[in-house]
Design a protein around this motif. Structure first.
Motif, PDB file in Angstrom:
ATOM      1  N   GLY A  77      -4.736   0.559  -5.387  1.00 44.21           N
ATOM      2  CA  GLY A  77      -4.650  -0.407  -4.294  1.00 44.21           C
ATOM      3  C   GLY A  77      -5.431  -0.002  -3.061  1.00 44.21           C
ATOM      4  O   GLY A  77      -5.270  -0.596  -1.999  1.00 44.21           O
ATOM      5  N   ALA A  78      -6.298   1.008  -3.193  1.00 42.68           N
ATOM      6  CA  ALA A  78      -7.076   1.466  -2.031  1.00 42.68           C
ATOM      7  C   ALA A  78      -8.241   0.531  -1.713  1.00 42.68           C
ATOM      8  O   ALA A  78      -8.829   0.612  -0.644  1.00 42.68           O
ATOM      9  N   GLY A 134      -3.236  -0.136   4.501  1.00 42.00           N
ATOM     10  CA  GLY A 134      -2.667   0.956   5.283  1.00 42.00           C
ATOM     11  C   GLY A 134      -1.278   1.361   4.859  1.00 42.00           C
ATOM     12  O   GLY A 134      -0.720   2.332   5.378  1.00 42.00           O
ATOM     13  N   GLY A 135      -0.699   0.623   3.902  1.00 43.96           N
ATOM     14  CA  GLY A 135       0.662   0.917   3.451  1.00 43.96           C
ATOM     15  C   GLY A 135       0.715   2.071   2.466  1.00 43.96           C
ATOM     16  O   GLY A 135      -0.302   2.518   1.932  1.00 43.96           O
ATOM     17  N   VAL A 176       2.371  -2.521  -7.895  1.00 44.90           N
ATOM     18  CA  VAL A 176       3.272  -3.150  -6.917  1.00 44.90           C
ATOM     19  C   VAL A 176       2.767  -2.921  -5.494  1.00 44.90           C
ATOM     20  O   VAL A 176       2.224  -1.862  -5.166  1.00 44.90           O
ATOM     21  N   GLY A 177       2.988  -3.916  -4.625  1.00 47.58           N
ATOM     22  CA  GLY A 177       2.689  -3.774  -3.201  1.00 47.58           C
ATOM     23  C   GLY A 177       1.222  -3.756  -2.863  1.00 47.58           C
ATOM     24  O   GLY A 177       0.799  -3.096  -1.917  1.00 47.58           O
ATOM     25  N   ARG A 178       0.419  -4.532  -3.587  1.00 46.54           N
ATOM     26  CA  ARG A 178      -1.028  -4.499  -3.388  1.00 46.54           C
ATOM     27  C   ARG A 178      -1.538  -5.591  -2.448  1.00 46.54           C
ATOM     28  O   ARG A 178      -2.728  -5.655  -2.169  1.00 46.54           O
ATOM     29  N   ASP A 228       5.211  -3.669  -0.230  1.00 49.10           N
ATOM     30  CA  ASP A 228       6.238  -2.876  -0.905  1.00 49.10           C
ATOM     31  C   ASP A 228       6.832  -3.695  -2.042  1.00 49.10           C
ATOM     32  O   ASP A 228       6.486  -4.857  -2.231  1.00 49.10           O
ATOM     33  N   GLY A 229       7.742  -3.119  -2.777  1.00 47.65           N
ATOM     34  CA  GLY A 229       8.383  -3.846  -3.865  1.00 47.65           C
ATOM     35  C   GLY A 229       9.067  -2.889  -4.823  1.00 47.65           C
ATOM     36  O   GLY A 229       9.014  -1.664  -4.673  1.00 47.65           O
TER      37      GLY A 229
END
Length: 427
Positions: free
Chosen positions: A120-121, A262-263, A393-395, A401-402
């Protein structure tokens, strides 16, 4: 004779000894000294007539003793353009920009590079400037990945980023007449059909099956690049052989530990099960509760199971539950003839729950998806595959989040390692 310019940089098998060779073509024995010249494997299998054939690369066409490998080294030129055809108008984060700039710098230095970036970067977007830099100088680039699903995911994204450019797309599930494209997106198996073709080769998900630890695919990838070409490897979970090359100075490693928004990476929840996950056609109550909670929260769910033959059993059990009667669900696995259609249905929201194997562990993005891994302690799940699955998840920018749930009956070293890796990347 047919103009073979469109096949420049490719190699193919020909069984005719008197095959006429014109300028730019070279013919060598397909099998010599007991070795396959297409994939590098030792050849021992024999046909009934006694001739040896290569089993290692049989999937892309049989290669028999006495055949010839024709390599097209015709010199070709592509137009030089100021922007390399890049039409993408998005903006990279400062961290992404650093990686992108370093990749462009390394391209001019012809320095092979390993990009270690969390899932997810935004690795795809970080490649745009690098690809454009290669193309604008008349170079030829290829992005290869072990999985067909990833090819299908990358292709439209690069089409949108390079709108005026014809891009080649090649994998075993979709026939495409070979052409002379400046940018190619393909599976790593397709690289066996190229020889000294590319100035730049990017291998995405380099730690993924079937590329990982496959000497024949590594051999093909090496041959597909020009002698002065550059290689870039992308992964969230580097393998030991890549890290060894880093230590030896053969590869430069650059890292990105934050997602594009950034997460942090979602830290999986862990749940111990004392009884079987599925027994007498019924789901364990704790597993059923987690599934229902996900659906009621409005999230699409990927339910990972270790074995293909378990998919219909879980689907039947899910359909048996009254709370899930109205839920659109299905199952998918690597050899599923409707695999691409089912994945697209899930992406489009026409399926709410997809029971799957590790075929969807990486390289695919689904909005707002949550994940449950059944039998996370099964040996099929390596630490890297658990990290990759959690990374689905969380992308999304608006959903960082998730739920990631590891269901297990025995706490394994791979689960422990995956949890440690995720927490370390988050630090």
């Amino acid at each position: 004779m047919e103009d073979l310019t469109r096949l420049a940089g490719r190699q193919w098998v020909d069984g005719q000894e008197d095959f006429s060779i014109n300028s730019g073509l070279k013919k060598i024995a397909a099998i010599a000294a007991g070795k396959c010249n297409r994939c590098g494997a030792q050849v021992t299998a024999q046909l009934p007539n006694g001739k040896k054939y290569c089993r290692a690369c049989l999937g892309i066409g049989r290669l028999v003793e006495g055949d010839y490998l024709v390599r097209n080294q015709t010199a070709v030129s592509f137009p030089v353009t100021p922007d390399g055809g890049l039409t993408w108008e998005g903006q990279l984060t400062p961290f992404q920009e650093q990686i992108s700039t370093k990749l462009v710098s390394n391209f001019y230095k012809r320095r092979d590079t390993l990009v270690h970036a969390v899932t997810g970067a935004g690795k795809t977007e970080m490649l745009f400037a690098l690809i454009a830099e290669c193309l604008k100088n008349g170079g030829r680039a290829c992005i290869a990945t072990p999985r067909i699903d990833v090819v299908n995911e990358l292709f439209p994204r690069f089409q949108a980023a390079f709108m005026g450019l014809k891009i080649g797309k090649y994998h075993g599930r979709e026939f495409q007449e070979p052409g002379l494209e400046q940018l190619t997106i393909c599976t790593t198996h397709q690289l066996l059909k190229f020889y000294r073709a590319f100035d730049l080769l990017v291998i995405d998900e380099v730690d993924s099956f079937p590329y990982v630890n496959n000497l024949q695919l590594h051999f093909g990838a090496c041959n597909a690049v020009k002698k002065l070409g550059m290689r870039v490897y992308l992964t969230a979970t580097p393998t030991s052989d890549l890290m060894a090359e880093v230590k030896q100075g053969k590869l430069q490693i650059i890292k990105l530990k934050r997602r594009f928004h950034g997460g942090l990476l979602p830290v999986p929840e862990e749940q111990l099960f004392l009884r079987p996950f599925l027994q007498k056609g019924r789901l364990h109550p704790k597993l059923l509760t987690a599934i229902i909670a996900t659906i009621e929260a409005g999230h699409p769910l990927l339910l990972f199971v270790p074995r293909i033959d378990q998919i219909p059993l879980y689907i039947a059990a899910l359909k048996h539950e009254e709370e899930l009667q109205d839920v659109a669900l299905d199952g998918v696995y690597a050899a599923d003839k409707q695999r691409l259609e089912k994945v697209q249905q899930f992406r489009d929201g026409r399926l709410q729950l997809l029971v799957t194997t590790t075929i969807l562990e990486r390289g695919v993005t689904f909005k707002h998806v949550w994940v449950i891994i059944v039998a996370a302690d099964d040996q099929i799940y390596s630490a890297s595959s658990l990290v990759q699955i959690a990374g689905r998840v969380g992308r999304a920018q608006d959903d960082v989040d998730g739920l990631v749930l590891f269901c297990y009956r025995k706490y394994t070293a791979n689960i422990r390692s995956a949890m440690r890796q995720i927490r370390e990347m988050n630090r």
